[in-house]
Design an enzyme around this catalytic site. Structure first.
Site, PDB file in Angstrom:
ATOM      1  N   ASP A  74      43.182  17.572  28.986  1.00 18.66           N
ATOM      2  CA  ASP A  74      43.307  17.966  30.395  1.00 18.66           C
ATOM      3  C   ASP A  74      44.043  16.887  31.192  1.00 18.66           C
ATOM      4  O   ASP A  74      43.470  15.865  31.555  1.00 18.66           O
ATOM      5  CB  ASP A  74      41.897  18.202  30.972  1.00 18.66           C
ATOM      6  CG  ASP A  74      41.911  18.633  32.439  1.00 18.66           C
ATOM      7  OD1 ASP A  74      42.993  18.667  33.060  1.00 18.66           O
ATOM      8  OD2 ASP A  74      40.822  18.935  32.969  1.00 18.66           O
TER       9      ASP A  74
ATOM     10  N   ASP B  35      37.246  24.578  41.417  1.00 15.04           N
ATOM     11  CA  ASP B  35      37.952  23.465  40.784  1.00 15.04           C
ATOM     12  C   ASP B  35      38.601  22.673  41.918  1.00 15.04           C
ATOM     13  O   ASP B  35      39.612  23.083  42.477  1.00 15.04           O
ATOM     14  CB  ASP B  35      39.009  24.027  39.818  1.00 15.04           C
ATOM     15  CG  ASP B  35      39.939  22.936  39.277  1.00 15.04           C
ATOM     16  OD1 ASP B  35      39.726  21.746  39.572  1.00 15.04           O
ATOM     17  OD2 ASP B  35      40.892  23.293  38.550  1.00 15.04           O
TER      18      ASP B  35
ATOM     19  N   GLU C 176      35.176  19.160  34.085  1.00 20.85           N
ATOM     20  CA  GLU C 176      36.340  20.053  34.062  1.00 20.85           C
ATOM     21  C   GLU C 176      36.711  20.536  32.654  1.00 20.85           C
ATOM     22  O   GLU C 176      36.912  21.738  32.452  1.00 20.85           O
ATOM     23  CB  GLU C 176      37.523  19.388  34.782  1.00 20.85           C
ATOM     24  CG  GLU C 176      37.293  19.406  36.286  1.00 20.85           C
ATOM     25  CD  GLU C 176      38.125  18.423  37.090  1.00 20.85           C
ATOM     26  OE1 GLU C 176      39.029  17.795  36.525  1.00 20.85           O
ATOM     27  OE2 GLU C 176      37.856  18.285  38.296  1.00 20.85           O
TER      28      GLU C 176
ATOM     29  N   LYS D 178      40.974  12.959  46.198  1.00 18.74           N
ATOM     30  CA  LYS D 178      40.026  12.871  45.087  1.00 18.74           C
ATOM     31  C   LYS D 178      40.038  11.477  44.458  1.00 18.74           C
ATOM     32  O   LYS D 178      39.036  11.020  43.926  1.00 18.74           O
ATOM     33  CB  LYS D 178      40.387  13.934  44.049  1.00 18.74           C
ATOM     34  CG  LYS D 178      39.409  14.114  42.912  1.00 18.74           C
ATOM     35  CD  LYS D 178      39.786  15.376  42.145  1.00 18.74           C
ATOM     36  CE  LYS D 178      39.063  15.539  40.842  1.00 18.74           C
ATOM     37  NZ  LYS D 178      39.469  16.785  40.161  1.00 18.74           N
TER      38      LYS D 178
HETATM   39  N1  LIG Z   1      56.042  22.840  35.503  1.00 16.31           N
HETATM   40  C1  LIG Z   1      55.506  21.631  35.630  1.00 16.31           C
HETATM   41  N2  LIG Z   1      56.054  20.557  35.017  1.00 16.31           N
HETATM   42  C2  LIG Z   1      55.539  19.332  35.164  1.00 16.31           C
HETATM   43  N3  LIG Z   1      54.465  19.064  35.915  1.00 16.31           N
HETATM   44  C3  LIG Z   1      53.877  20.095  36.538  1.00 16.31           C
HETATM   45  C4  LIG Z   1      54.346  21.417  36.439  1.00 16.31           C
HETATM   46  N4  LIG Z   1      53.547  22.222  37.177  1.00 16.31           N
HETATM   47  C5  LIG Z   1      52.617  21.433  37.725  1.00 16.31           C
HETATM   48  N5  LIG Z   1      52.808  20.154  37.352  1.00 16.31           N
HETATM   49  C6  LIG Z   1      52.036  18.993  37.770  1.00 16.31           C
HETATM   50  O1  LIG Z   1      50.676  19.228  37.502  1.00 16.31           O
HETATM   51  C7  LIG Z   1      49.882  18.543  38.458  1.00 16.31           C
HETATM   52  C8  LIG Z   1      48.865  19.497  39.031  1.00 16.31           C
HETATM   53  O2  LIG Z   1      48.051  19.939  37.992  1.00 16.31           O
HETATM   54  P1  LIG Z   1      46.591  20.481  38.295  1.00 16.31           P
HETATM   55  O3  LIG Z   1      46.633  21.463  39.384  1.00 16.31           O
HETATM   56  O4  LIG Z   1      46.036  20.875  36.996  1.00 16.31           O
HETATM   57  O5  LIG Z   1      45.930  19.135  38.776  1.00 16.31           O
HETATM   58  P2  LIG Z   1      44.626  18.945  39.667  1.00 16.31           P
HETATM   59  O6  LIG Z   1      43.589  19.879  39.207  1.00 16.31           O
HETATM   60  O7  LIG Z   1      45.033  18.989  41.078  1.00 16.31           O
HETATM   61  O8  LIG Z   1      44.263  17.437  39.331  1.00 16.31           O
HETATM   62  P3  LIG Z   1      42.995  16.786  38.602  1.00 16.31           P
HETATM   63  O9  LIG Z   1      42.475  17.783  37.644  1.00 16.31           O
HETATM   64  O10 LIG Z   1      43.597  15.590  37.941  1.00 16.31           O
HETATM   65  O11 LIG Z   1      42.075  16.437  39.692  1.00 16.31           O
HETATM   66  C9  LIG Z   1      50.818  18.009  39.513  1.00 16.31           C
HETATM   67  O12 LIG Z   1      51.026  16.629  39.315  1.00 16.31           O
HETATM   68  C10 LIG Z   1      52.104  18.788  39.260  1.00 16.31           C
HETATM   69  O13 LIG Z   1      53.245  18.055  39.623  1.00 16.31           O
HETATM   70 MG   LIG Z   2      42.300  19.783  37.508  1.00 19.96          MG
END
Ligand SMILES: Nc1ncnc2c1ncn2[C@@H]1O[C@H](COP(=O)(O)OP(=O)(O)OP(=O)(O)O)[C@@H](O)[C@H]1O
Ligand SMILES: [Mg+2]
Length: 510
Positions: A175, A8, A153, A74
């Protein structure tokens, strides 16, 4: 072939998983023992040589060394003009920066598994278009991976969820990650994963909520007589970190204090969850509107949903859960892990691909094979010239939400005697005006020389990765003239790809 893993590759965090022999996917921790790795690269330079550092240490360096740190790359995938210049004088494309992250993930997976990793399924937002999908595959290649598939995803998340045979029915995957929003409606029955519809916004995620919060904090500091933090890119990097931490705090507490120091001057801003929700209300509404649209198009109502899956870190924000649960009239599923589900599903798909190529059986779903059928998130169009020979129009040949792989054939006739080439221009988007759609690419196809009026069949297609290709059939001879990739202005060509791979292969990534 070595082991196949699921990756991922997130805007803010990445995760890697593999299918255990028992048929259960599991997350592979990185070299620091973490289950997710920040998708952040710090370009260190030693003795004139770049040594990129990936992950948590790089993320922590962002406020102190903003010029040496790349985040959210990304968002720039598929943007041919984007470059990062390292202080060591090197220039990197978005594909190369992503490849550096992938190389680190691959090496960490090898460390965890104790064997080489050669193949991977990499996930992409369902709403990614052709250029971004191709760029992701290329990043994998540059990192030395054989990319078996790019998988959507939300579909991956549903795959990890639906492995439990008791979970069936109509499922909405909501998502909201760090950089992108996808909403996907699917039906899971007896090991079959059937995507009905999907929509999204590839520029809507936690990053955008952080931006709002940063503006708010900066304004509060100004009101307390401080300087404008938005003006200074070093202050801005520090503010981004503070905003993200405060945002996460507001997920569990109603009010938080943000301490900001500017040139030794301390400022304290009190921030309430209610206020944060107010300044981001339109972002949340956009996710709701897109979800409404997907359901409406499919003729499904919120109350007909059997399961709601919240995926992505940003769904931890209470307002997101409240919205989805209020609309669905039921609690969201608690079993799904918002940070891991996508990688776990990718690992399942990787094992499916692996077993298909080796002929071995994998039994993940009570002995039955899993069948995943996805849809395209973008309409495929072709540009043609009207009879006036000037006006160009875009005609949709494969509508959005068509099952993939998808094909559409057009029978054309050569217009001139001895014509030896046919030009096609392929687009993505729904608008008849070519100015309002994205040109995927064009291709001049070689055809045999015939008198004018010779029939040629052109087939436009989406492959299983939702990548566009074109097939040409000479109807006079009945022979196929071949399958062609369109020449993509937004992507690297083969030569650039090879050079990038050679370059990243010798980079000492840590
Ligand atoms: N407890 C929380 N409260 C609010 N936001 C959160 C919390 N934990 C993580 N996040 C937010 O979630 C986001 C990261 O989520 P995730 O890892 O699913 O995204 P990603 O896979 O990197 O992004 P994408 O799927 O959009 O490419 C960040 O913006 C982070 O600030
Ligand atoms: Mg993601």
């Amino acid at each position: 072939m070595g082991r196949a893993i699921g990756i991922d590759l997130g805007t803010t965090y990445s995760a890697v998983a593999v299918l255990r022999p028992s048929g259960e996917p599991e997350i592979l921790p990185n070299r620091d023992g973490e289950e997710i790795t920040p998708s952040v690269v710090l370009f260190q330079n030693f003795d004139g040589r770049d040594e990129p550092l990936v992950g948590t240490m790089a993320k922590h360096s962002a406020p102190s060394a903003p010029d040496d740190v790349v985040q959210f790359v990304k968002r720039n995938m598929g943007d041919a003009a984007w470059r990062f210049d390292s202080s060591g004088g090197q220039t990197y494309t978005a594909e190369e920066v992503s490849a550096i992250i992938l190389k680190r993930l691959k090496e960490d997976a090898e460390l965890a598994l104790g064997e080489p990793v050669t193949d991977a399924v990499i996930t992409v937002p369902a709403y990614f278009d052709d250029a971004r999908r191709v760029a992701t595959k290329q990043a994998g290649k540059i990192a030395g991976l054989n990319v078996l598939r790019v998988l959507n995803e939300p579909t991956a998340a549903a795959l990890s969820f639906g492995l439990d045979a008791s979970e069936e029915g109509v499922v909405l995957v909501f998502d909201l990650g760090g950089g992108t929003f996808d909403v996907t409606l699917m039906r899971i029955t007896n090991g079959e994963f059937d995507v009905i519809g999907t929509d999204g916004d590839r520029n809507l995620g936690g990053f955008d909520f952080d931006n709002r919060f940063m503006e708010y904090l900066a304004q509060q500091v100004r009101e307390q007589g401080g300087p404008d933090l938005m003006d200074d890119h070093v202050q801005l990097a520090a503010l981004r970190e503070k905003a993200e931490i405060a945002k996460r705090s507001l997920t569990t507490v109603a009010t938080t204090n943000v301490h900001i120091s500017v040139d030794g001057r301390p400022f304290r801003v009190q921030a309430a969850r209610k206020e944060f929700e107010r300044i981001t209300a339109d972002l949340l509404r956009r996710t709701e509107d897109l979800a409404d649209l997907v359901l409406e198009e499919a003729g499904v109502t919120w109350s007909q949903l059997d399961h709601v899956l919240l995926v992505g870190g940003s769904t931890r924000m209470p307002m997101v859960r409240e919205l989805v649960e209020r609309r669905a009239g039921r609690p969201a599923n608690r079993r799904i892990h918002p940070d891991q589900a996508v990688a776990l599903g990718a690992a399942v798909q990787a094992a499916i691909e692996e077993s298909a190529s080796t002929g071995s059986q994998i039994e993940v779903f009570e002995g039955k094979p899993l069948v995943v059928s996805d849809v395209t998130s973008q309409a495929l169009g072709v540009v043609t010239v009207e009879d006036d020979r000037v006006t160009k129009i875009n005609t949709t040949v494969i509508p959005r939400n068509s099952k993939i792989p998808a094909k559409h054939s057009q029978d054309l006739q050569t217009v001139r005697d001895q014509q030896t080439a046919l030009h096609v221009e392929v687009t993505q988007g729904d608008d008849p005006n070519p100015d309002f759609v994205v040109v995927v690419g064009e291709k001049t196809l070689p055809i045999p020389a015939y008198p004018a009026g010779a029939p040629i069949r052109v087939t436009y297609a989406y492959d299983i990765d939702q990548v566009v290709f074109v097939e040409v059939l000479d109807l006079t001879s009945g022979k196929s003239l071949g399958t062609f990739e369109v020449d993509r202005a937004a992507n690297m060509n083969d030569r650039q790809l090879e050079a990038a791979a050679a370059r990243v292969a010798v980079l000492p990534v840590q």
